[in-house]
Enzyme design. Structure first.
Site, PDB file in Angstrom:
ATOM      1  N   ALA A  57     -54.863  36.424 -35.526  1.00  0.00           N
ATOM      2  CA  ALA A  57     -55.897  37.153 -35.597  1.00  0.00           C
ATOM      3  C   ALA A  57     -56.403  37.947 -34.389  1.00  0.00           C
ATOM      4  O   ALA A  57     -55.792  38.371 -33.774  1.00  0.00           O
ATOM      5  CB  ALA A  57     -56.937  35.868 -35.741  1.00  0.00           C
ATOM      6  N   ASP A  58     -57.589  38.390 -34.575  1.00  0.00           N
ATOM      7  CA  ASP A  58     -57.799  39.058 -33.690  1.00  0.00           C
ATOM      8  C   ASP A  58     -59.632  38.423 -33.483  1.00  0.00           C
ATOM      9  O   ASP A  58     -59.981  38.925 -34.244  1.00  0.00           O
ATOM     10  CB  ASP A  58     -58.145  40.528 -33.462  1.00  0.00           C
ATOM     11  CG  ASP A  58     -58.572  41.547 -32.672  1.00  0.00           C
ATOM     12  OD1 ASP A  58     -56.965  40.965 -31.886  1.00  0.00           O
ATOM     13  OD2 ASP A  58     -59.115  42.148 -32.428  1.00  0.00           O
TER      14      ASP A  58
END
Length: 198
Positions: free
Chosen positions: A74-75
């Site tokens: 994820a970012d």
């Protein structure tokens, strides 16, 4: 693959917040493998595209070392207009970011990517709108003194002291913390992952 075979789950992130969020919904990583990638935005890359690209690149960087596992990466990208507000380098930059967010609506883009054991990749971007109240000098000084801004996209953590700055939120709260649980769970289940009971 038959459904009674349990696959390993690898989180491609060093973020303790993402571990806490996943644990909250009963998904405990078998391994934590932070991806070492260059997170510099490309020329003219929109914040939304950046969040998606980085999540995908993180997952791809880790998957080869974890054969037969589900890998989730994820970012989180905080955007004020078309401008990406990354993790501030110092208190002066954090002050600038908080000043930009004061009294305004901004967007938090969460890129989420899952790669299944068979190599299928699914990803999406989650958008949450956050509206800050007007921050005065005292608000910003107190927040900077807490050091909570360090290592945080946009220079704040919604689950900490900055909760008092948030007048309104439209969309996923957990996305602003670091991972949309609804979307992470939906992607994992869609690719056949079921957390072990017990």
């Amino acid at each position: 693959m038959s459904s009674n075979v349990s696959s390993k789950f690898v989180l491609a992130s060093a973020s303790p917040r993402r571990v806490e969020l996943l644990t909250q919904i009963g998904i405990i990583p078998d391994a934590i493998a932070p991806a070492d990638i260059d997170e510099t935005p490309l020329k003219d890359e929109s914040p939304r595209r950046l969040a998606l690209r980085l999540a995908e690149e993180k997952a791809k960087a880790v998957v080869s070392a974890h054969d037969g596992a589900y890998v989730l990466a994820a970012d989180t990208v905080v955007a004020c207009g078309r401008r990406t507000l990354g993790k501030p380098d110092d208190a002066a930059e954090a002050r600038k970011f908080l000043g930009m967010l004061s009294g305004r609506r901004h967007r938090v883009y969460g890129g989420v990517c899952v790669i299944a054991p068979d190599g299928i990749l699914r990803s999406r971007v989650v958008e949450t709108q956050v509206i800050f109240r007007n921050l005065n000098e005292g608000d910003i000084n107190r927040y900077l003194a807490s050091d909570e801004w360090q290592g945080k996209a946009g220079a704040y953590a919604i689950q900490g002291l900055a909760a008092v700055f948030v007048r309104k939120i439209l969309g996923s709260y957990s996305n602003v913390v670091g991972l949309s649980l609804y979307d992470a769970d939906a992607l994992l289940r869609g690719l056949g992952y079921t957390p072990e009971a017990g």
